[in-house]
Design an enzyme around this catalytic site. Structure first.
Site, mmCIF file in Angstrom:
data_model
loop_
_atom_site.group_PDB
_atom_site.id
_atom_site.type_symbol
_atom_site.label_atom_id
_atom_site.label_comp_id
_atom_site.label_asym_id
_atom_site.label_seq_id
_atom_site.Cartn_x
_atom_site.Cartn_y
_atom_site.Cartn_z
ATOM 1 N N SER A 1 -32.147 13.557 17.386
ATOM 2 C CA SER A 1 -31.509 12.916 18.528
ATOM 3 C C SER A 1 -32.523 12.152 19.374
ATOM 4 O O SER A 1 -32.253 11.046 19.845
ATOM 5 C CB SER A 1 -30.792 13.969 19.373
ATOM 6 N N SER A 2 -33.703 12.726 19.550
ATOM 7 C CA SER A 2 -34.735 12.069 20.367
ATOM 8 C C SER A 2 -35.149 10.728 19.777
ATOM 9 O O SER A 2 -35.453 9.787 20.515
ATOM 10 C CB SER A 2 -35.972 12.966 20.485
ATOM 11 N N GLU B 1 -33.828 5.975 4.694
ATOM 12 C CA GLU B 1 -33.501 4.561 4.908
ATOM 13 C C GLU B 1 -33.574 4.307 6.405
ATOM 14 O O GLU B 1 -32.606 4.515 7.123
ATOM 15 C CB GLU B 1 -32.114 4.228 4.368
ATOM 16 N N ALA C 1 -33.120 8.908 17.655
ATOM 17 C CA ALA C 1 -31.927 8.062 17.706
ATOM 18 C C ALA C 1 -31.792 7.399 19.076
ATOM 19 O O ALA C 1 -31.346 6.257 19.183
ATOM 20 C CB ALA C 1 -30.682 8.884 17.391
#
Length: 195
Positions: free
Chosen positions: A111-112, A138, A114
């Protein structure tokens, strides 16, 4: 059933699931185990091709892919790979993963990362039963700033589920398994798909 941290530790200890090198137990969190970034990357070269016809003749698709994908880039320890905004790159996990025929794995980004615009897997986050090898990531930078990615940084987390039974066609025995035992950032092999 998704494995909890206690089961992940036990499955690693018993050799049912294998990650090499094995992460320390403090990298096992609730229902996931952290994986780190390897040092193998590939990018798209500058090219003038207007498109890649993914449904064209296999020889043409293969030639088009070869013309746009770079050779393997190895980033030395301590140095960074810079992923610029709007850029796609391939990389690998540091860890090689081995799953039995009755367990499927899932890769999730952090999350950090993203929140900075980094997509760790564009769509391919399933690790098939019977998988053995490094996981190709990817990467896509959807943010506004270049991101410096360094080998050994925590890049994502794996979770595992026990299937209702052993897969009849696990990845390890499939004749059409295009990425079996991959150890580097292998480019797309869509040209090897069967009709």
């Amino acid at each position: 059933m998704r494995l909890c941290d206690t089961d992940i530790e036990r499955y690693l200890d018993d050799g049912i699931i294998s990650l090499t090198p094995r992460p320390n137990n403090d990298k096992i969190n609730g229902a996931t185990i952290d994986v780190r970034l390897g040092n193998s990357f590939r990018v798209f070269r500058e090219h003038s091709a207007p498109f890649i016809d993914l449904s064209g003749p296999k020889e043409e698709v293969s030639a088009q892919l070869e013309s746009v994908m770079s050779d393997e880039i190895i980033i030395p320890e301590g140095e960074a790979f810079f992923l610029h905004p709007g850029t796609l790159a391939l990389a690998t996990t540091l860890e090689s993963v081995k799953l039995p025929a009755n367990i499927i794995g899932w890769l999730d980004g952090r999350s950090s990362l993203a929140r900075l615009g980094l997509m760790v897997h564009v769509t391919a986050h399933r690790i098939d039963p019977g998988w053995e090898g490094k996981i190709v990531l990817e990467f896509y930078n959807s943010g506004k700033l270049p991101l410096a990615l360094r080998p050994n940084m925590v890049i994502g987390a794996l979770s595992f589920e026990v299937l209702s039974g052993e897969a009849k066609r696990p990845y390890s025995i499939r004749k059409d398994a295009k990425y079996k035992n991959q150890q580097s950032a292998v480019a797309s092999r869509i040209d090897e798909d069967k009709e």
